[in-house]
Design an enzyme around this catalytic site. Structure first.
Site, short mmCIF file in Angstrom:
data_model
loop_
_atom_site.label_atom_id
_atom_site.label_comp_id
_atom_site.label_asym_id
_atom_site.label_seq_id
_atom_site.Cartn_x
_atom_site.Cartn_y
_atom_site.Cartn_z
N ASN A 110 0.80 -1.25 0.10
CA ASN A 110 0.09 -0.23 0.17
C ASN A 110 0.78 1.28 0.10
OD1 ASN A 110 -2.68 -1.31 0.36
ND2 ASN A 110 -1.78 -2.11 2.44
N LYS A 136 0.76 -0.13 11.78
CA LYS A 136 0.28 -1.50 11.73
C LYS A 136 1.45 -2.47 11.05
CE LYS A 136 -2.54 -4.08 8.51
NZ LYS A 136 -3.82 -3.99 7.29
N LYS A 142 -0.68 -12.88 -1.29
CA LYS A 142 0.38 -12.05 -2.37
C LYS A 142 1.60 -11.75 -1.93
CE LYS A 142 0.70 -7.77 -2.89
NZ LYS A 142 2.11 -6.45 -2.79
N HIS A 185 -2.39 -3.88 -9.94
CA HIS A 185 -2.20 -3.67 -11.27
C HIS A 185 -2.35 -5.00 -12.27
CE1 HIS A 185 -0.40 0.29 -10.77
NE2 HIS A 185 0.48 -0.31 -9.68
N ASP A 212 -12.03 -11.91 -6.45
CA ASP A 212 -11.18 -10.97 -5.66
C ASP A 212 -9.81 -11.42 -5.92
OD1 ASP A 212 -10.59 -12.97 -4.00
OD2 ASP A 212 -12.02 -12.31 -2.35
#
Length: 329
Positions: A106, A151, A213, A233, A249
């Site tokens: 992120n 986090k 991932k 992407h 998803d």
């Protein structure tokens, strides 16, 4: 009807996980992750969805290679000199690669590179014991340039503590021992201490905060295994290409594509799709998919897909990423 996409079953990896001191919530979440991963390792979540075929994957690889020749290169062995997140964790130390990949989540390559360098400056490169035993706020301060620092610091420290608890040291180098594989069964174990692709994936995702991932990136770029990570992407372009059904998803898309795409194309196609997704304004969700794109042109000319259908696919993929985030793993 297209052929069902399945992989011959290999022996189920056995992991020594948890102890009585662990919270039941953490143990339950881990069990759910491993059960989901095990089911996807054997058969696609969409076994009757026949795309991409090996030929389709090869066509797109060739098209993107000609469009971005600077990205079309063979995999290189991980190196200690790769002190940048732009190398996607391509370093020989497995635990360092995992931390690198977590820092890249992120955020941009520039920000995650700065976060990794901040961590190395504060604690020393690969001084995992110091990171694990540090105050959380000190780790947060070191990686603050990467975003979501609170986090990510917690995830990194918990992983380090768990790795040390399981293995007696801050190391995951045992995952770099490659199992002899039957040519018909990917990752089938024949040796005692060697680790198959499936076992490496199982151990990595068993750590709290590590999803498919992230684990796939470590397998592909650090361990040199055949794995196909699906980031934003790759997911967006896979939807555009019609390689995953509308209900997919990112977790189920990765499970499907990892089985469908030939091993020889996984590294190159992943790098090319990520690079194209970052550069091409014509297929970026944030621009509404307006503009020229070699993939959209190819789909119109070679597959007969109408322009409005392509725009709808891009809009749908973008909406799903915004409103239906990937399941928590």
């Amino acid at each position: 009807m297209p052929p069902r996409i399945k992989r011959p079953r290999s022996p189920t990896p056995t992991l020594v996980l948890g102890n009585a001191a662990e919270s039941s919530a953490s143990t339950t979440q881990r069990a759910k992750k491993l059960k989901l991963l095990a089911s996807h390792a054997v058969a696609s979540p969409f076994p009757d969805f026949g795309h991409p075929s090996p030929a389709e994957a090869a066509e797109v690889h060739a098209l993107l290679s000609s469009t971005h020749p600077e990205l079309a290169s063979r995999p290189r062995p991980p190196s200690e000199a790769n002190d940048s997140a732009r190398t996607c964790g391509s370093v020989p130390n497995v635990l360092e690669s995992l931390i690198w990949t977590i820092l890249s989540q992120n955020t941009s390559s520039r920000n995650s590179t700065a976060a990794k360098r901040g961590l190395d400056t504060a604690f020393g490169r690969n001084n995992f014991a110091a990171i694990a035993k540090a105050r959380k706020e000190d780790v947060v301060e070191a990686i603050k340039t990467g975003g979501l620092a609170n986090k990510k610091a917690g995830v990194i420290q918990r992983i380090l503590e768990e790795v040390h608890r399981r293995h007696g040291e801050y190391s995951l180098q045992h995952l770099a021992a490659v199992a002899d594989a039957d040519p018909d069964i990917k990752g089938k174990m024949k040796g005692g201490s060697k680790v198959s692709d499936e076992e490496a994936m199982q151990e990595l995702v068993s750590y709290d905060g590590v999803g498919p991932k992230t684990a796939s990136c470590v397998l592909l770029f650090c361990l040199g295994r055949s794995s196909f990570p699906v980031d934003t992407h790759v997911f967006r372009l896979s939807r555009l290409l019609g390689w995953v059904p509308q209900k997919a998803d990112r977790v189920t898309a990765q499970a499907h594509l990892d089985l469908a795409i030939p091993d020889t194309l996984k590294h190159g196609l992943h790098v090319l799709m990520v690079g194209h997704g970052r550069r091409c304004k014509g297929c970026k969700g944030g621009t509404g998919g307006k503009g020229e794109c070699v993939l959209k042109q190819w789909l119109k000319e070679q597959k007969g897909v109408k322009a409005e259908e392509l725009d709808a696919k891009l809009a749908d993929a973008q909406e799903q990423m915004v409103w239906r985030p990937t399941r928590r793993l």
